[in-house]
Design an enzyme around this catalytic site. Structure first.
Site, short mmCIF file in Angstrom:
data_model
loop_
_atom_site.label_atom_id
_atom_site.label_comp_id
_atom_site.label_asym_id
_atom_site.label_seq_id
_atom_site.Cartn_x
_atom_site.Cartn_y
_atom_site.Cartn_z
N TYR A 188 -4.81 -4.55 -13.51
CA TYR A 188 -3.44 -4.25 -13.09
C TYR A 188 -2.48 -4.68 -14.21
CZ TYR A 188 -5.58 -3.91 -8.43
OH TYR A 188 -6.38 -3.59 -7.37
N SER A 247 6.13 6.59 5.29
CA SER A 247 7.29 7.49 5.27
C SER A 247 6.97 8.98 5.22
CB SER A 247 8.20 7.12 4.09
OG SER A 247 7.46 7.02 2.90
#
Length: 340
Positions: free
Chosen positions: A60, A215
């Site tokens: 990451y 969403s």
């Protein structure tokens, strides 16, 4: 806000918060890295809320997410958390390579310890399986690192059932990390039962369907230019419109339950068993607070069935084969292997 309950992960003694925090998005995994001071504030807020199981990886950033966590855990903070990081996956010229040989593992572990600025990693995962190296060889080195006190518990990520069994026979596996959500359920057939048979904890990443259940289709509009999710089949125009209809049905059900669709989807993962720990990622304190609310959402068996039947209508496969997955994680047998 009530504290997050604790749970046992695996059978070796690791205890974590029943919901973790995926930290990849803080350091450029889905777009530009967020400011360190904001993310440190978020991490401290999570810990104070009882979300103490933090998930990172050396890939990451690369590297900068571990450095960020190292900064966040200074002082007395380190002893309040269960810290998981990973090795074995790294990007070379935009292509992923996987390594699981002993020399690589040792070097990767030492480098992670240094970046995190700690003496011992609580849970160390093999991020992806190196199919050139027998899992027994990889596990043998991880076992040595446990004996040396550099790591406490061993985990595997995106791994098939037979590899789990072979690994666990060398040294106990405490956790298997896998993608598991309302619309990604292929692990339920063989991998989840294998983990349960062996007493291995299950850590569910992307429990909100890579953010989709938070969403719906409009999430695509908020993504940065180089967000890797843009290439996933389920978010392509030919599938997204269909999946948005599915999201609308989940939203209707959530409204009846008095919660958001994201909370409903996350609650579903929690309700898969007391051995399952989802690790939703976020870069916003309000989202973290909302995610914690999923622990309080109750669903009847009928509601679970209804929710699953809605999500079963998903269109598009879960991933593209840029990074290996559990489906191709068999390694050579030790008896037939010769080191390169």
């Amino acid at each position: 806000m009530g504290k997050v309950r604790r749970m046992k992960l695996g059978s070796q003694g690791l205890e974590v918060s029943a919901q973790g925090l995926g930290c990849a998005g803080m350091s450029g995994f889905y777009g530009p890295p967020k400011p360190d001071e904001e993310m440190i504030k978020l991490i401290h807020h999570a810990i104070n809320s009882g979300v103490t199981f933090l998930d990172t990886s050396d890939v990451y950033g690369p590297h900068i997410n571990e450095i960020l966590l190292g900064k966040a855990l200074k002082g007395g903070v380190r002893k309040k958390v269960e810290l998981a990081t990973k090795f074995g996956l790294f990007s070379v010229d935009g292509k992923f390579e996987v390594h699981g040989d002993p020399a690589y593992i040792r070097a990767a572990c030492e480098a992670s310890l240094k970046r995190l600025d700690i003496d011992c990693i609580d849970l160390y995962y093999q991020h992806r399986i190196d199919t050139r190296v027998p899992i027994e060889i990889t596990m043998g080195e991880l076992k040595k690192l446990v004996e040396e006190g550099k790591i406490k518990y061993v985990g595997l990520s995106e791994v098939c059932a037979s590899t789990i069994r072979r690994a666990h026979a060398v040294h106990p596996i405490s956790a298997v990390q896998l993608e598991w959500s309302l619309w990604t359920r292929d692990v339920e057939e063989e991998i989840v039962p294998t983990c349960r048979e062996l007493g291995i904890g299950i850590v569910a990443y992307s429990p909100l369907g890579r953010g989709f259940f938070a969403s719906g289709a409009k999430i695509v509009e908020s993504w940065a230019t180089r967000d890797p999710r843009k290439s996933l089949p389920r978010f392509q125009p030919e599938n997204l419109e269909h999946n948005e209809t599915m999201f609308d049905h989940v939203s209707e059900m959530a409204a009846k339950k008095g919660c958001t669709p994201g909370l409903l989807a996350l609650a579903w993962v929690h309700l898969q068993g007391s051995d399952v720990c989802p690790i939703p990622g976020t870069t916003k304190i309000e989202n973290l607070d909302q995610n914690v609310g999923a622990l309080s959402v109750k669903l009847t068996p009928d509601e679970l069935t209804e929710l699953e039947s809605i999500a079963d209508a998903v269109k598009g496969v879960r991933d593209i084969n840029v990074v290996p997955s559990w489906k191709d994680s068999e390694t050579p047998l030790l008896s037939s292997w010769k080191a390169e």
